[in-house]
Scaffold this motif. Sequence first.
Motif, PDB file in Angstrom:
ATOM      1  N   HIS A 205     -11.265 -21.726  -0.313  1.00  0.00           N
ATOM      2  CA  HIS A 205     -10.024 -21.224   0.289  1.00  0.00           C
ATOM      3  C   HIS A 205     -10.267 -19.778   0.706  1.00  0.00           C
ATOM      4  CE1 HIS A 205      -5.818 -19.327  -0.547  1.00  0.00           C
ATOM      5  NE2 HIS A 205      -5.987 -19.539   0.745  1.00  0.00           N
ATOM      6  N   ALA A 206     -10.039 -19.477   1.983  1.00  0.00           N
ATOM      7  CA  ALA A 206     -10.130 -18.108   2.493  1.00  0.00           C
ATOM      8  C   ALA A 206      -8.746 -17.679   2.957  1.00  0.00           C
ATOM      9  CB  ALA A 206     -11.129 -18.030   3.647  1.00  0.00           C
ATOM     10  N   CYS A 207      -8.248 -16.600   2.385  1.00  0.00           N
ATOM     11  CA  CYS A 207      -6.899 -16.117   2.703  1.00  0.00           C
ATOM     12  C   CYS A 207      -6.969 -14.970   3.696  1.00  0.00           C
ATOM     13  CB  CYS A 207      -6.192 -15.672   1.421  1.00  0.00           C
ATOM     14  SG  CYS A 207      -4.536 -15.023   1.704  1.00  0.00           S
ATOM     15  N   LEU A 208      -6.334 -15.153   4.871  1.00  0.00           N
ATOM     16  CA  LEU A 208      -6.353 -14.148   5.925  1.00  0.00           C
ATOM     17  C   LEU A 208      -5.198 -13.160   5.819  1.00  0.00           C
ATOM     18  CD1 LEU A 208      -8.148 -16.524   6.947  1.00  0.00           C
ATOM     19  CD2 LEU A 208      -7.384 -15.964   9.255  1.00  0.00           C
ATOM     20  N   THR A 209      -4.234 -13.446   4.974  1.00  0.00           N
ATOM     21  CA  THR A 209      -3.025 -12.632   4.857  1.00  0.00           C
ATOM     22  C   THR A 209      -3.336 -11.279   4.215  1.00  0.00           C
ATOM     23  OG1 THR A 209      -1.763 -14.662   4.548  1.00  0.00           O
ATOM     24  CG2 THR A 209      -0.679 -12.617   3.907  1.00  0.00           C
ATOM     25  N   THR A 210      -2.605 -10.247   4.628  1.00  0.00           N
ATOM     26  CA  THR A 210      -2.669  -8.968   3.946  1.00  0.00           C
ATOM     27  C   THR A 210      -1.892  -9.086   2.635  1.00  0.00           C
ATOM     28  OG1 THR A 210      -2.804  -7.755   6.036  1.00  0.00           O
ATOM     29  CG2 THR A 210      -2.166  -6.505   4.088  1.00  0.00           C
ATOM     30  N   ILE A 211      -2.609  -9.046   1.529  1.00  0.00           N
ATOM     31  CA  ILE A 211      -2.009  -9.172   0.209  1.00  0.00           C
ATOM     32  C   ILE A 211      -2.540  -8.049  -0.676  1.00  0.00           C
ATOM     33  CG2 ILE A 211      -1.624 -11.664   0.326  1.00  0.00           C
ATOM     34  CD1 ILE A 211      -4.234 -12.077  -1.203  1.00  0.00           C
ATOM     35  N   SER A 212      -1.953  -7.900  -1.853  1.00  0.00           N
ATOM     36  CA  SER A 212      -2.414  -6.847  -2.755  1.00  0.00           C
ATOM     37  C   SER A 212      -3.772  -7.229  -3.340  1.00  0.00           C
ATOM     38  CB  SER A 212      -1.407  -6.632  -3.880  1.00  0.00           C
ATOM     39  OG  SER A 212      -1.453  -7.699  -4.813  1.00  0.00           O
ATOM     40  N   PRO A 213      -4.620  -6.234  -3.618  1.00  0.00           N
ATOM     41  CA  PRO A 213      -5.901  -6.524  -4.274  1.00  0.00           C
ATOM     42  C   PRO A 213      -5.712  -7.231  -5.613  1.00  0.00           C
ATOM     43  CG  PRO A 213      -5.898  -4.302  -3.367  1.00  0.00           C
ATOM     44  CD  PRO A 213      -4.502  -4.809  -3.224  1.00  0.00           C
ATOM     45  N   THR A 214      -4.678  -6.860  -6.344  1.00  0.00           N
ATOM     46  CA  THR A 214      -4.424  -7.497  -7.640  1.00  0.00           C
ATOM     47  C   THR A 214      -4.131  -8.979  -7.471  1.00  0.00           C
ATOM     48  OG1 THR A 214      -3.570  -5.428  -8.563  1.00  0.00           O
ATOM     49  CG2 THR A 214      -2.925  -7.470  -9.677  1.00  0.00           C
ATOM     50  N   PHE A 215      -3.309  -9.315  -6.473  1.00  0.00           N
ATOM     51  CA  PHE A 215      -2.981 -10.715  -6.228  1.00  0.00           C
ATOM     52  C   PHE A 215      -4.215 -11.485  -5.768  1.00  0.00           C
ATOM     53  CE2 PHE A 215      -1.051 -14.065  -3.402  1.00  0.00           C
ATOM     54  CZ  PHE A 215      -0.565 -14.848  -4.440  1.00  0.00           C
ATOM     55  N   ALA A 216      -5.053 -10.857  -4.937  1.00  0.00           N
ATOM     56  CA  ALA A 216      -6.279 -11.502  -4.475  1.00  0.00           C
ATOM     57  C   ALA A 216      -7.194 -11.841  -5.649  1.00  0.00           C
ATOM     58  CB  ALA A 216      -7.010 -10.598  -3.486  1.00  0.00           C
TER      59      ALA A 216
ATOM     60  N   LEU B 156       8.119  -5.376  12.312  1.00  0.00           N
ATOM     61  CA  LEU B 156       8.458  -4.315  11.375  1.00  0.00           C
ATOM     62  C   LEU B 156       8.625  -4.861   9.960  1.00  0.00           C
ATOM     63  CD1 LEU B 156       9.123  -1.329  10.973  1.00  0.00           C
ATOM     64  CD2 LEU B 156      11.510  -1.848  11.499  1.00  0.00           C
ATOM     65  N   THR B 157       9.205  -6.048   9.819  1.00  0.00           N
ATOM     66  CA  THR B 157       9.360  -6.616   8.472  1.00  0.00           C
ATOM     67  C   THR B 157       7.994  -6.885   7.843  1.00  0.00           C
ATOM     68  OG1 THR B 157       9.633  -8.811   9.486  1.00  0.00           O
ATOM     69  CG2 THR B 157      11.630  -7.625   8.868  1.00  0.00           C
ATOM     70  N   GLY B 158       7.035  -7.355   8.647  1.00  0.00           N
ATOM     71  CA  GLY B 158       5.681  -7.522   8.142  1.00  0.00           C
ATOM     72  C   GLY B 158       5.055  -6.183   7.781  1.00  0.00           C
ATOM     73  N   GLY B 159       5.321  -5.174   8.596  1.00  0.00           N
ATOM     74  CA  GLY B 159       4.807  -3.840   8.321  1.00  0.00           C
ATOM     75  C   GLY B 159       5.372  -3.255   7.045  1.00  0.00           C
ATOM     76  N   LEU B 160       6.667  -3.495   6.798  1.00  0.00           N
ATOM     77  CA  LEU B 160       7.293  -3.023   5.560  1.00  0.00           C
ATOM     78  C   LEU B 160       6.580  -3.612   4.344  1.00  0.00           C
ATOM     79  CD1 LEU B 160       9.820  -1.453   4.358  1.00  0.00           C
ATOM     80  CD2 LEU B 160      10.870  -3.698   4.186  1.00  0.00           C
ATOM     81  N   LYS B 161       6.266  -4.906   4.435  1.00  0.00           N
ATOM     82  CA  LYS B 161       5.537  -5.546   3.340  1.00  0.00           C
ATOM     83  C   LYS B 161       4.179  -4.884   3.134  1.00  0.00           C
ATOM     84  CE  LYS B 161       2.901  -8.865   4.034  1.00  0.00           C
ATOM     85  NZ  LYS B 161       1.457  -9.128   4.188  1.00  0.00           N
ATOM     86  N   ASP B 162       3.461  -4.600   4.233  1.00  0.00           N
ATOM     87  CA  ASP B 162       2.127  -4.007   4.119  1.00  0.00           C
ATOM     88  C   ASP B 162       2.185  -2.591   3.555  1.00  0.00           C
ATOM     89  OD1 ASP B 162       1.189  -6.329   5.192  1.00  0.00           O
ATOM     90  OD2 ASP B 162       0.028  -5.383   6.785  1.00  0.00           O
ATOM     91  N   VAL B 163       3.139  -1.783   4.031  1.00  0.00           N
ATOM     92  CA  VAL B 163       3.238  -0.407   3.539  1.00  0.00           C
ATOM     93  C   VAL B 163       3.612  -0.398   2.057  1.00  0.00           C
ATOM     94  CG1 VAL B 163       4.462   1.795   3.779  1.00  0.00           C
ATOM     95  CG2 VAL B 163       3.720   0.557   5.813  1.00  0.00           C
ATOM     96  N   THR B 164       4.460  -1.339   1.651  1.00  0.00           N
ATOM     97  CA  THR B 164       4.789  -1.465   0.228  1.00  0.00           C
ATOM     98  C   THR B 164       3.533  -1.769  -0.582  1.00  0.00           C
ATOM     99  OG1 THR B 164       7.026  -2.228   0.757  1.00  0.00           O
ATOM    100  CG2 THR B 164       6.210  -2.691  -1.453  1.00  0.00           C
ATOM    101  N   LEU B 165       2.686  -2.669  -0.061  1.00  0.00           N
ATOM    102  CA  LEU B 165       1.420  -2.967  -0.733  1.00  0.00           C
ATOM    103  C   LEU B 165       0.524  -1.731  -0.801  1.00  0.00           C
ATOM    104  CD1 LEU B 165       0.488  -6.436   0.841  1.00  0.00           C
ATOM    105  CD2 LEU B 165       1.275  -6.024  -1.495  1.00  0.00           C
ATOM    106  N   MET B 166       0.491  -0.954   0.278  1.00  0.00           N
ATOM    107  CA  MET B 166      -0.321   0.262   0.286  1.00  0.00           C
ATOM    108  C   MET B 166       0.124   1.222  -0.814  1.00  0.00           C
ATOM    109  SD  MET B 166      -0.207   0.964   4.370  1.00  0.00           S
ATOM    110  CE  MET B 166      -0.445  -0.389   5.532  1.00  0.00           C
ATOM    111  N   LEU B 167       1.438   1.435  -0.908  1.00  0.00           N
ATOM    112  CA  LEU B 167       1.953   2.375  -1.897  1.00  0.00           C
ATOM    113  C   LEU B 167       1.771   1.854  -3.320  1.00  0.00           C
ATOM    114  CD1 LEU B 167       5.195   3.551  -0.047  1.00  0.00           C
ATOM    115  CD2 LEU B 167       3.049   4.789  -0.318  1.00  0.00           C
ATOM    116  N   ASP B 168       1.905   0.543  -3.497  1.00  0.00           N
ATOM    117  CA  ASP B 168       1.659  -0.043  -4.815  1.00  0.00           C
ATOM    118  C   ASP B 168       0.205   0.161  -5.231  1.00  0.00           C
ATOM    119  OD1 ASP B 168       4.275  -0.881  -5.010  1.00  0.00           O
ATOM    120  OD2 ASP B 168       3.853  -2.977  -4.473  1.00  0.00           O
TER     121      ASP B 168
END
Length: 319
Positions: A101-112, A246-258
């Motif tokens: 399984h290869a996941c292309l989604t931007t996710i948190s490193p912890t979740f990966a 923008l909603t996708g971007g909000l998710k990504d920026v939240t991941l960045m800050l986390d």
Amino acid sequence: MRSCNGREYMGKRVAFIGLGRMGAAIAACVLRSGMELTVWNRTPGKCEPLRAMGASVANTPRQAAADAEVVLTSLMDDQSILDVLQGEQGVLAGLRRAYVHACLTTISPTFANGLARMHAAAGSRYVSAPVLGRPDSAAKAQLVSLLSGDSEAMESVIEVASTYSRAVRVVEGPAGSANSAKLCLNYSVVCLIETIGEAYSLAEASGVNPSLINDFYQEMFAHPALKLYGNKILSRDFHSGDGFSLTGGLKDVTLMLDAARENGVALDIGKVVLDKMRIAIERGLGDSDWSVLTEATRILRTHNLSQPAANTTTSQVSQ
């Protein structure tokens, strides 16, 4: 065997789950390469263009994964990934032992890293494979893929990723390493977007035509994406189209800050960007291109509001 993107491919069996704008473009590249493709999407109608191109359509994620050597997922967030992986009809129930399984989604490193453990427990393999680029780049097989995770699975994923990528980079380290790299690169882009918007707003307020600033940006920015954002923000054309919402971007920026908080790093500009994203979403702009966050600067100026503190909620700003 077929030729695609200057390479020759054998008939590897691939499943693709998640046919949004990016996913559909990537899946089409995989199919054109000559690989056998099975697709599944929560909204079945999105499978039909790929069926017309020759893809098989599965009824469940489990069925999609049953004969696949590599399963690609391009979904929104952690929960949507878990929804297709788990359960009697999930990917884990169908994916054969040692397949990938290869996941292309931007996710948190912890979740990966958690996904890697989940696959290891099930006897399958996991590779993080986030991509850099927009859907229009995906359609031209011009994405950049960042891969990390199971080293024994890497060769198969590189072969598949090469069908939609102009470059494939292996990031050393555990599965989450590619996701860390992706967050760093996306952080650079979103902060530059905010800087462009602030500069244009200051020019307007000072009586300077922001086109003058944009002319310099077009000379300074060598990468087409940066030129694109300079023009989009100047013209205030934020229709999402093939862009990143923008909603996708909000998710990504939240991941960045986390990720920054977990590693003891302060991303102060990111906190400002997050607040401005929330302001824009509160104004109904969530489906627009994420560069619409720059409208928050104008909103704050027009309403004579101060920039909210990093912990201020959107509802407080709108009151």
